[in-house]
Design an enzyme around this catalytic site. Sequence first.
Site, short mmCIF file in Angstrom:
data_model
loop_
_atom_site.label_atom_id
_atom_site.label_comp_id
_atom_site.label_asym_id
_atom_site.label_seq_id
_atom_site.Cartn_x
_atom_site.Cartn_y
_atom_site.Cartn_z
N ASP A 183 -54.96 -28.99 -10.79
CA ASP A 183 -55.22 -30.06 -9.83
C ASP A 183 -55.05 -31.37 -10.59
O ASP A 183 -55.69 -31.59 -11.63
CB ASP A 183 -56.64 -29.97 -9.29
N HIS A 223 -56.40 -20.65 -9.49
CA HIS A 223 -56.72 -21.30 -10.76
C HIS A 223 -57.16 -20.28 -11.81
O HIS A 223 -56.96 -20.49 -13.00
CB HIS A 223 -57.85 -22.31 -10.56
N HIS A 256 -52.67 -30.02 -5.75
CA HIS A 256 -52.69 -28.64 -6.22
C HIS A 256 -51.27 -28.12 -6.50
O HIS A 256 -50.44 -28.06 -5.60
CB HIS A 256 -53.35 -27.78 -5.14
N ARG A 316 -59.76 -21.99 -13.99
CA ARG A 316 -61.10 -21.94 -13.40
C ARG A 316 -61.62 -20.51 -13.48
O ARG A 316 -61.02 -19.61 -12.90
CB ARG A 316 -61.05 -22.38 -11.94
N GLU A 356 -53.04 -29.26 0.00
CA GLU A 356 -53.72 -30.10 -0.99
C GLU A 356 -52.67 -30.86 -1.81
O GLU A 356 -51.92 -30.25 -2.56
CB GLU A 356 -54.58 -29.24 -1.93
#
Length: 279
Positions: free
Chosen positions: A168, A161, A253, A116, A250
């Site tokens: 994810d 990320h 993740h 990301r 999460e």
Amino acid sequence: MPRLAAALRGLTVTAAAVALTTAAVPEATGTVPKASTAVRGAAETAPPEFVALRDVDPTIRQKIRYFTPHTFMGVPVTGYRQPMCILTRDAARALHRAQLSFLRRGYTLKVYDCYRPQRAVNHFVDWAKDLKDQRMKGEFYPRIDKSTLFRDGYIAEKSGHSRGSTVDLTLVRLPGPPTRPYIPGEPLRKCYAPKAQRFPDNSLDMGTGFDCFDTLAHTLDPRVQGRQRANRLLLKQGLENAGFRNYDKEWWHYTFTPETFSDTYFDFPVWRRALSGGH
């Protein structure tokens, strides 16, 4: 020696990176709290250690949500120019190993997000500061006051990320029919509702949808039991066996360790052209 080499690579600041030096920073929703940063430029090309996951394992399914408007912001995310998963080579190879074990059991991995860029994280931050924009609250954070997203760690100014070894993802039972696309403006469904009432997804029932800003998304939340808990543990155990560690808030993740870039955050866009030899 591999750990030392990975650490040395992580300390190399490239023209594509935003360097951050800090001790063991906790992650929340794929993010880390603000620390001292030094901007060293933002090139459009990734270092050669980054690869397209599809080139390493074309069998892993990809549903890159941030390329679409089906996000907690309700719009595609800045920096996602193609719906593709980019990872460091080490992380991609480890994910391939995990995929082989899942395929033997009748499942496939499906990734929602991989590398990301920092510009995407900046987009998250800007959105979180705009308390008037709550168009997707009914699905992604029904019980959370948007004004608390920073305080509660759902949004922060850096993301693991952006280092390239975090992903994810979820599991799909084969053959797994495709999931229909989200239609902007359609009625929103709570991300923690029973599976039949959530937005349709061909993945196993993990108790919540992806990017659900709620404590029910914590991997081992005691309220999640039965088949939902078993599905989370199936994903967790398979990925841990391949060298990934889960972020416990999460269920989706995971980060491969040791990270190729342990403290360097990149900002090249998500598309094939950013990679070495990309077209």
